[in-house]
Design an enzyme around this catalytic site. Structure first.
Site, PDB file in Angstrom:
ATOM      1  N   LYS A 112       0.864  -1.183   0.000  1.00  0.00           N
ATOM      2  CA  LYS A 112       0.000   0.000   0.000  1.00  0.00           C
ATOM      3  C   LYS A 112       0.910   1.246   0.000  1.00  0.00           C
ATOM      4  CE  LYS A 112      -4.301   1.573   2.149  1.00  0.00           C
ATOM      5  NZ  LYS A 112      -5.374   1.190   3.116  1.00  0.00           N
ATOM      6  N   GLU A 144     -19.198  -5.183  10.432  1.00  0.00           N
ATOM      7  CA  GLU A 144     -20.190  -4.447  11.236  1.00  0.00           C
ATOM      8  C   GLU A 144     -21.276  -5.376  11.770  1.00  0.00           C
ATOM      9  OE1 GLU A 144     -19.108  -3.503   8.251  1.00  0.00           O
ATOM     10  OE2 GLU A 144     -18.149  -1.565   8.575  1.00  0.00           O
ATOM     11  N   ARG A 177     -25.019  -1.750   7.500  1.00  0.00           N
ATOM     12  CA  ARG A 177     -24.557  -3.137   7.282  1.00  0.00           C
ATOM     13  C   ARG A 177     -25.014  -4.046   8.429  1.00  0.00           C
ATOM     14  NH1 ARG A 177     -20.150  -4.762   3.881  1.00  0.00           N
ATOM     15  NH2 ARG A 177     -21.072  -3.880   1.986  1.00  0.00           N
TER      16      ARG A 177
HETATM   17  C1  TPP Z   1     -18.783  -1.824   4.975  1.00  0.00           C
HETATM   18  C2  TPP Z   1     -17.589  -0.905   5.064  1.00  0.00           C
HETATM   19  N1  TPP Z   1     -17.003  -0.729   6.272  1.00  0.00           N
HETATM   20  C3  TPP Z   1     -15.941   0.095   6.383  1.00  0.00           C
HETATM   21  C4  TPP Z   1     -15.461   0.765   5.288  1.00  0.00           C
HETATM   22  C5  TPP Z   1     -14.312   1.750   5.438  1.00  0.00           C
HETATM   23  N2  TPP Z   1     -13.137   1.277   4.674  1.00  0.00           N
HETATM   24  C6  TPP Z   1     -12.851   1.751   3.474  1.00  0.00           C
HETATM   25  S1  TPP Z   1     -11.468   1.083   2.841  1.00  0.00           S
HETATM   26  C7  TPP Z   1     -11.234   0.139   4.242  1.00  0.00           C
HETATM   27  C8  TPP Z   1     -10.073  -0.769   4.366  1.00  0.00           C
HETATM   28  C9  TPP Z   1     -10.010  -1.683   3.181  1.00  0.00           C
HETATM   29  O1  TPP Z   1      -8.872  -2.531   3.306  1.00  0.00           O
HETATM   30  P1  TPP Z   1      -8.449  -3.388   2.038  1.00  0.00           P
HETATM   31  O2  TPP Z   1      -9.655  -4.064   1.494  1.00  0.00           O
HETATM   32  O3  TPP Z   1      -7.343  -4.224   2.454  1.00  0.00           O
HETATM   33  O4  TPP Z   1      -8.017  -2.308   0.951  1.00  0.00           O
HETATM   34  P2  TPP Z   1      -6.674  -1.424   0.924  1.00  0.00           P
HETATM   35  O5  TPP Z   1      -7.084  -0.072   1.474  1.00  0.00           O
HETATM   36  O6  TPP Z   1      -5.661  -2.112   1.737  1.00  0.00           O
HETATM   37  O7  TPP Z   1      -6.303  -1.346  -0.520  1.00  0.00           O
HETATM   38  C10 TPP Z   1     -12.244   0.368   5.151  1.00  0.00           C
HETATM   39  C11 TPP Z   1     -12.343  -0.259   6.482  1.00  0.00           C
HETATM   40  C12 TPP Z   1     -16.119   0.560   4.053  1.00  0.00           C
HETATM   41  N3  TPP Z   1     -15.742   1.216   2.930  1.00  0.00           N
HETATM   42  N4  TPP Z   1     -17.167  -0.283   3.977  1.00  0.00           N
END
Ligand code: TPP
Ligand code: DXP
Ligand code: MG
Length: 642
Positions: free
Chosen positions: A286, A372, A400
């Protein structure tokens, strides 16, 4: 930004992904290098989700080079990593408008491009959508392969397993790219994260990786022999299939998601040969390729504008503490004297202020990952055990876990406390992240108490009230960003449940505010008084239970009653109307207006602009009140300074 000065000769030749497909593998590498710099330079001027996008630059180029997009459907999970994708799919010249009013969305969006087959922003939906497209293809719809790109954080959500389970059983050809950068917003949590790390740390994984690397370098027929030999070896040593293979997927990986040759080789082979569901485990970094991002704890997950040379982000001095920080600190202070208080977050410790709580009480904060639904019922279990769980989830993400709130919390009348941040309109994240519906979906529930903070001082009182409220579930909502700059209490006072407060007395118009639009209502009151009418300004504090005595007083003693909330129809104003009707106060003499968000989704802009679009400015409120009170048009226009 002067494009000529940036010298992107390879990228300049890419008007659409079709232009990638004629290039040599090394030229694709050159495109990726220029694309990375383009994303850095662009996000430096707009802010946005930089880290995730930098992590998928090579993957994006390779996917569009190998697959026949837009006929093949490339579906990005969350979509926050889609900036390279947007540059390559005809939106390069609009990247300067990213996440701004009238500009590009910060996520994938169907209405924005044919290369965005499915909208995103809430995580863990991509595999389900990809399977849906796959069924469409198999039933003759004009669509090709479906490719879901999902992160290691997003694959920790239950919905992803529901989809893997179904896709594995269907056994249809589709592709899942697991983009594993060992990061969520914060460092990842959960057993799945450990499992994935184990996959590429295992000796077999390394052997497999070496064999695949060797294989990919061999010419066609030889490569098939090598692959068959490898499969015999791994079969012979009784290699336990990965979780994904046990679920019916062909598992390929782990591969280096920044090695263009590996990516191209594996994607081409998978596309050529797949007869069922395939999961390609891609290891990435990342923030890749940009030192300030790679070196930062959050890998520049979400950044403001920054200086590309140094990575220094433009920090504006806040005029008041953020609601988030006020919540985190208030909860930490209360927990110091109440050992039963515990905190739950769903992968967003810093966004919710639970990181503040965790620093003070490390053993009492639980990050359940992007989960969630589980987080709500987990908190319900804690409450049933006698603890005081504070479940801190953004309004939009709490959607959610709705059935869990109904079935596991409200129906059992368990004292879970819901700290609902990002209530109302949130700005750059746009419609997918608006906290528009929580008042309605919570106020409908028996046993539920619903509060909203008029300012940051009120939030401190509501945290104390929630902590003291053991009689059943209680929720309090507050907006994204800074408070009003009001004097802060030393400690929170416990509010009387169901009681509002009157801030100023009048007799013509009653403005009944619920939540953080109170400041705007104050301005509206001044405009109404300037027009010659007197105003009672009240803060309801509670949408459930409502303050019947206050409502009766306002209804009986004014010509007009205006309710105002940062939420959709069916929320606070609806509750007031239900109550007035039940209490026989809808006698035709009282003019009533419920001011809410409109019945449409509102795209990203600055929050003030979004509220103006929603018709919720002080001027809008004043105009509505004056017209309701029977003021003539001249008076209204005068009040509006028109
Ligand atoms: C249902 C939901 N909960 C929380 C979020 C907030 N959120 C956005 S990106 C993220 C982390 C995603 O991690 P990953 O899938 O590993 O993607 P990366 O950012 O590492 O590329 C979170 C928790 C969301 N978008 N949707
Ligand atoms: C992509 C995503 O869903 C999160 O990163 C979200 O954008 C965070 O929102 P805040 O910036 O309001 O914390
Ligand atoms: Mg990740």
């Amino acid at each position: 930004m002067d494009r000529a000065a940036k010298l992107t000769p390879h990228l300049d030749r890419i008007a659409s992904p079709a232009d990638l497909r004629g290039l040599s593998d090394s030229a694709l590498g050159d495109v990726a290098a220029e694309l990375r710099n383009e994303v850095i330079e662009s996000v430096a001027t707009t802010g946005g989700h930089l880290g995730s996008s930098l992590g998928v630059v090579e993957l994006t180029v390779a996917l569009h080079a190998v697959f026949d997009t837009p006929r093949d459907k490339l579906i990005w999970d969350v979509g926050h990593q889609c900036y390279p994708h947007k540059v390559l799919t005809g939106r390069r010249d609009r990247m300067a408008t990213l996440r701004q009013e009238g500009g590009l969305s910060g996520f994938t969006k169907r209405s924005e491009s044919q290369y965005d087959p499915f909208g995103a922003a809430h995580s863990s939906t991509s595999i389900s959508a990809a399977l849906g497209f796959t069924i469409g293809r198999d039933m003759g719809q004009p669509t090709g392969d479906a490719i879901a790109v999902i992160g290691d954080g997003s694959i920790s959500a239950g919905m992803a397993y529901e989809a893997l389970n179904n896709a594995g059983a269907e056994g249809r050809r589709m592709f899942v790219i697991l983009n594993d950068n060992e990061m969520s917003i914060a460092p990842p949590v959960g057993a799945m994260s450990k499992y994935l790390s184990g996959l590429y740390a295992s000796p077999l994984g390394n052997l497999q990786q070496a064999a695949e690397g060797f294989e990919a370098a061999l010419p066609g027929p030889l490569r098939d022999h090598a692959r068959r030999a490898r499969q015999m070896v791994t079969g012979a040593v009784g290699a336990k299939g990965t979780l994904f293979e046990e679920l019916g997927f062909q598992y390929i990986g782990p591969i280096n998601g920044h090695d263009m040759d590996q990516l191209l080789g594996v994607l081409r082979a998978a596309r050529a040969r797949a007869t069922g569901p395939v999961l390609i485990h891609c290891c990435t970094v990342k923030g890749k390729g940009y030192a300030p991002a790679e070196q930062s704890a959050d890998k520049y997950h979400g950044v403001g504008k920054f200086d590309p040379a140094s990575g220094a982000q433009a920090k504006k001095r806040p005029n008041a503490p953020s609601y988030t920080k006020v919540f985190g600190q208030a909860l930490s202070d209360l927990a110091a004297n109440d050992p039963r208080i515990v905190g739950v977050t769903a992968a967003m410790p810093s966004g919710t202020g639970m990181d503040i709580f965790a620093r003070a009480h490390p053993a009492r904060m639980f990050d359940v990952g992007i989960a969630e639904q589980h987080g709500v019922t987990f908190a319900a279990g804690m409450a049933a055990s006698g603890l005081k769980p504070f479940c801190a989830i953004y309004s939009t993400f709490l959607q959610r876990g709705y059935d869990q709130i109904v079935h596991d919390v409200a129906l059992q009348n368990l004292p879970v406390r819901f700290a609902i941040d990002r209530a109302g309109l949130v700005g750059a994240d746009g419609a997918t992240h608006a906290g528009a519906f929580d008042v309605g979906y919570l106020s409908a529930l028996p046993n539920m108490t619903v509060m909203a903070a008029g300012d940051e001082a009120e939030l401190v009182h509501m945290v104390a009230t929630a902590a003291a409220h053991d009689l059943g579930p209680i929720a309090f909502r507050y907006p994204r960003g800074e408070g009003e700059g009001v004097p802060m209490p030393e400690t929170g006072e416990v509010l009387e449940i169901g009681k509002g407060r009157v801030l100023s007395e009048g007799s013509d118009v009653a403005l009944l505010s619920f939540g953080a639009h109170l400041g705007e209502c104050r301005k509206a009151a001044a405009k109404i008084e300037a027009a010659g009418l007197s105003v009672t300004l009240a803060d309801a504090r509670f949408a459930k239970p409502l303050d019947h005595a206050l409502l009766t007083r306002l209804a009986r003693n004014h010509r007009a009653l205006i309710t105002v909330e940062q939420g959709a129809r069916g929320g606070f104003g609806a509750m007031v109307l239900h109550t007035l009707a039940q209490d026989g106060l809808l006698d035709g003499k009282l003019a009533i207006r419920t001011m809410t968000l409109p019945d449409r989704f509102i795209d990203q802009a600055a929050p003030d602009a979004m509220y103006a679009d929603a018709g919720l400015t002080a001027t809008d409120i004043a105009a509505t009140a004056l017209q309701a009170a029977g003021a003539d048009a001249e008076m209204v226009l005068g009040a509006l300074g028109a």
